[in-house]
Design an enzyme around this catalytic site. Sequence first.
Site, PDB file in Angstrom:
ATOM      1  N   ARG A  46      51.495  34.707  42.884  1.00  0.00           N
ATOM      2  CA  ARG A  46      50.645  33.588  43.276  1.00  0.00           C
ATOM      3  C   ARG A  46      50.098  33.854  44.660  1.00  0.00           C
ATOM      4  NH1 ARG A  46      53.012  32.752  47.409  1.00  0.00           N
ATOM      5  NH2 ARG A  46      51.483  31.158  47.846  1.00  0.00           N
ATOM      6  N   ASP A 238      42.096  29.028  49.166  1.00  0.00           N
ATOM      7  CA  ASP A 238      41.855  29.569  47.821  1.00  0.00           C
ATOM      8  C   ASP A 238      40.374  29.726  47.539  1.00  0.00           C
ATOM      9  OD1 ASP A 238      44.674  28.292  47.633  1.00  0.00           O
ATOM     10  OD2 ASP A 238      44.469  29.690  45.952  1.00  0.00           O
TER      11      ASP A 238
END
Length: 353
Positions: A46, A238
């Site tokens: 992740r 992100d």
Amino acid sequence: MRTLEFDANGPALVLVDQTRLPRETVYVTCRSAEDVAHAIRSMQVRGAPAIGVAAAYGLALAALAQSTENSATFMAALQKAAEDLRQTRPTAVNLQWALDRVLQRARTTLGVKGVKAAKQGVLALADEMADEDVAVNRRIGAHGLSLVSPSANILTHCNAGALATVDYGTALGVVRAAHEAGRDIHVFVDETRPFLQGARLTAWELQRLGVPMTLITDSMAGYFMSRGKVDLVVVGADRIAANGDVANKIGTYSVAVLARENGVPFYVAAPISTIDLALASGAEIPIEERASREVTEVLGTPIAPEGVQAAHPAFDVTPARLVTAIVTERGVLRPPYSESLAAAVRAYETVVA
Ligand code: MRU
């Protein structure tokens, strides 16, 4: 080892299983693009840059698995694998960026040199991207150093460290650079409910690095800021829209609001590959919804009455007006972001081209 490494003999992509840290350090071996997609979806790997590079290796595995000599069949298989990987997590743009870059390399190599060379080309690019990520993070750290005073108290949210990248980290890259430069820093680590990336991963990394830290629950951030205990906030991202709005782990927006209220600078550290100029503002960034169970349970133990449904948006958007500066490998970008981000991306594209 790095967060992920390619074993050419497998061939396989070997990942540190981040769902098992800090209790145990175990590795996941991905032998196919499907295995990599599963590892990304289940968050064994992740963090925006890490999933981008993992996906690039996923395509390399798909390429190496092809027995065909036919260019069209080869490319169709690669595109199918890319679409499956693309669906795994929607918010981090690095995933799309990495897949598009690998597909482009495959297409150009295939056209000139055929399938065998395309396979090698795809794997070589994934290797390049992994090395590039580490170099980029070190540059982010070096640029971010100018923002950290000699004995700063730094607050961070989620994990934007070595584990979220191939190595070194973005937000934690800034922390590491300051620590390596001999600054007497201390980090407040938000535990980052519900997935606990702060408590499980950031605390683990900082402890191994010997960086002084204090773990806090997310709800304590305002308390420490209001008492003058936090000098700056640094988080990862992100996706950053063209106007400077920043998508990052759920709870980041609350931290940014608290920082503004308390006069604490709020910095975002991210590579140029996280900037998405195709989106005018953060309102267009797709926000991943994850399972209710990840909120109603903590490490597999139920904490809510059975049958309760929980909401679980995995990211939120911090408006550009709350972001003091964005630290990239090309320097520290300041408002107006519509200008500074576009200029940084243009300069990057010139170098890559
Ligand atoms: O859901 P996650 O753990 O993948 O979310 C990670 C984050 O929000 C990070 O802050 C971001 O990806 C930047 S990592 C360098």
